[in-house]
Design an enzyme around this catalytic site. Structure first.
Site, PDB file in Angstrom:
ATOM      1  CE1 TYR A 464      -2.787  -3.340   0.830  1.00 25.21           C
ATOM      2  CE2 TYR A 464      -1.929  -3.143   3.067  1.00 25.21           C
ATOM      3  CZ  TYR A 464      -2.618  -3.872   2.098  1.00 25.21           C
ATOM      4  OH  TYR A 464      -3.112  -5.113   2.389  1.00 25.21           O
ATOM      5  CG  HIS A 465       3.857   1.865   1.406  1.00 22.33           C
ATOM      6  ND1 HIS A 465       4.711   1.009   2.069  1.00 22.33           N
ATOM      7  CD2 HIS A 465       2.891   2.193   2.308  1.00 22.33           C
ATOM      8  CE1 HIS A 465       4.279   0.834   3.319  1.00 22.33           C
ATOM      9  NE2 HIS A 465       3.181   1.543   3.470  1.00 22.33           N
ATOM     10  N   PRO A 466       2.045   3.178  -3.054  1.00 22.58           N
ATOM     11  CG  PRO A 466      -0.039   3.577  -4.055  1.00 22.58           C
ATOM     12  CD  PRO A 466       0.606   3.000  -2.822  1.00 22.58           C
TER      13      PRO A 466
END
Length: 528
Positions: A464-466
């Site tokens: 969850y770190h785009p």
């Protein structure tokens, strides 16, 4: 007509809107596509387990099929509510490694070294441990130690010591490497999102106009100057204008999507969708980076872990009453309570993998559930070499964007992840876990790199770190300059995770808030 329009109320937008409206002579309109953040599932930390796999308060995007992950479509949860993803994340306060920001400066982004950005991390922060050279107090973002850790979390720390990994009581201190407890963006046992810190206390300001359920559909221009935008609310189209600037804070997916829909981006991509070109900017949507992540999970007979059982249900009910009474207990858990930053090779100058230890048996973003109790652990590659992109599935502004992280397209990422899985398993198989460890949800032979690779291709996905799809810089694929202004445009800035030129070595919420704090000062300086 507003002085400023801010698109997106997440970790960037909440900060920008709050800081700009500190001046009563400046009026700001803040648009948010999602609903207000009034659900108990947002404010009770354990609620993340219910929000993550479902589409309430969550865009729940899917990626394009990933060739290096057995052509599976990945899952990309993103916050769809006031506070954006800071309202649905695991609340971990991590800045990354100080060298990450020095890397940005070395790429030509003057003013973005660690020494330059540290004052903004400190300005944002109210660390309950107190202030020092690296930490701040008095800021809007409350940072606390985990209030009521589950007993299994300390087993993880004991196991890590048994296999000789170093301990670390502050991942944001002088040294990032080691195993320890995460600090969290909570206050008194409740989630403390960017909205709770920056926006909610200031909603009564007459110069701050927040519109929820409003999805921006197109930026409006006079020549190369941004003058306003259109948005949809309740099925109707609306238009607003700005005297000064539009600041995009939609994140790594929504920000490039809106630019593309508005005719700003690679000419070939726009022509393919039949969109009139306002400005040919090749880097819009390119340079997508994300932390590829693999999870190991075990069943357990111990109620020191979380799970689905009669006893677990009783514990949960008791926990609800405890949380309502004094905001402590199981309901206050962020689920990922402990973790680590480790080096897969001793000659590396900084950690290249991160662990998140979870107090329940997580499987497929909590979309698969298993009866009984258990625990799990993530391992991710901190600085992947693989690059993907964000584009348009269609020119329908209400359609989801095309998201292709291109995970594991660079072989080095797989090599690092295999090493990381082995290091994680050393902890999970240490003697400290012997009385807690049951059967693995998925058995993998850790002596076979091929089997580990097959497991990764079958189950790995985002943590969850785009970032990076409107990167800061001066090279041909840069979208914004070091003042966060869009190249070749007037009256248009970006202040979210999309501007990161390279992915930082850690969770991305705190760095995004820092970017917005610095961006707000830049905007104010331009109007002084």
């Amino acid at each position: 007509m507003y002085d400023y329009i801010v698109v997106g109320s997440g970790s960037g937008g909440s900060v920008i809107a709050s800081r700009l409206t500190e001046d009563p002579n400046i009026n700001v309109c803040l648009l948010e596509a999602g609903k207000p953040d009034n659900s108990i599932l947002i404010h009770a930390p354990i609620g993340v387990a219910a929000i993550l796999p479902r589409k309430f308060y969550n865009w729940g995007f899917q990626t394009a099929p990933q060739p290096h992950l057995n052509n599976r479509k990945g899952y990309q949860p993103r916050g769809k509510t006031i506070g954006g993803s800071s309202s649905i994340n695991a609340m971990l306060y991590v800045r990354g490694h100080k060298s990450d920001y020095d890397d940005w400066a070395a790429l030509g982004n003057t003013g973005w070294s660690f020494e330059d950005v540290l004052p903004y991390f400190k300005k944002a922060e109210n660390n309950e441990r107190g202030s020092d050279d690296l930490h701040g107090t008095g800021g809007p973002l409350n940072v606390a130690d985990i209030r009521s850790a589950m007993p299994i979390s300390d087993v993880f720390l004991d196991a890590a010591m048994q296999v000789q990994y170093p301990s670390n009581n502050d991942f944001n201190g002088l040294n990032q490497e080691g195993v320890g407890s995460y600090q969290v963006t909570q206050k008194n046992g409740e989630r403390w999102s960017a909205a709770k810190g920056y926006l909610t206390p200031n909603l009564s300001r007459p110069n701050l106009h927040v519109i929820t359920g409003a999805q921006a559909t197109k930026l409006l221009f006079e020549g190369k100057k941004a003058t306003g935008l259109t948005y949809m609310k309740d099925g109707k189209a609306h238009e607003i204008s700005t005297r000064r600037e539009i600041i995009l804070c939609g994140g790594a997916f929504a920000t490039p999507q809106l630019l593309l829909l508005s005719g700003v981006g690679p000419a070939a991509e726009l022509a393919k969708q039949g969109i009139e070109i306002v400005h040919d900017l090749p880097g819009v949507g390119q340079n997508l980076q994300d932390h590829i992540d693999y999870v190991s999970a075990y069943k357990s007979s111990s109620r020191d872990t979380m799970g689905i059982s009669l006893g677990g249900g009783i514990d949960l009910i008791k926990g609800i009453f405890q949380w309502r009474r004094d905001r402590s207990g199981i309901i206050s858990t962020p689920m990922a309570e402990r973790g680590a930053f480790l080096r897969t090779e001793p000659d590396l100058t900084r950690p290249d993998i991160q662990l998140h230890f979870v107090v329940g048996p997580l499987d497929d973003h909590a979309r698969k559930t298993h009866l009984g109790h258990g625990f799990s652990c993530h391992v991710c590659v901190l600085r992947p070499k693989s690059r993907g992109y964000v584009g348009l599935e269609s020119k329908d502004p209400l359609a989801d964007p095309l998201i292709d992280p291109n995970f594991l397209s660079e072989p080095d990422d797989m090599d690092t992840l295999v090493k990381g899985v082995k290091m994680m398993q050393k902890i999970l198989e240490a003697p400290a876990f012997d009385n807690y460890r049951g059967k693995p949800l998925y058995a993998v032979d850790m002596n076979s790199d091929t089997e580990i690779q097959n497991a990764i291709r079958s189950r790995a996905d985002t943590v969850y770190h785009p970032v990076g799809t409107c990167k800061m810089g001066s090279d041909p694929l840069a979208v914004v300059n070091p003042e966060l202004k869009v190249h070749g445009m007037d009256g248009l800035r970006i202040a979210d995770a999309s501007v990161m030129p390279t992915l930082i070595g850690g969770n991305t919420n705190a760095p995004t808030i820092m970017i917005a704090e610095k961006g707000a000062d830049m905007i104010k300086a331009d109007t002084a």
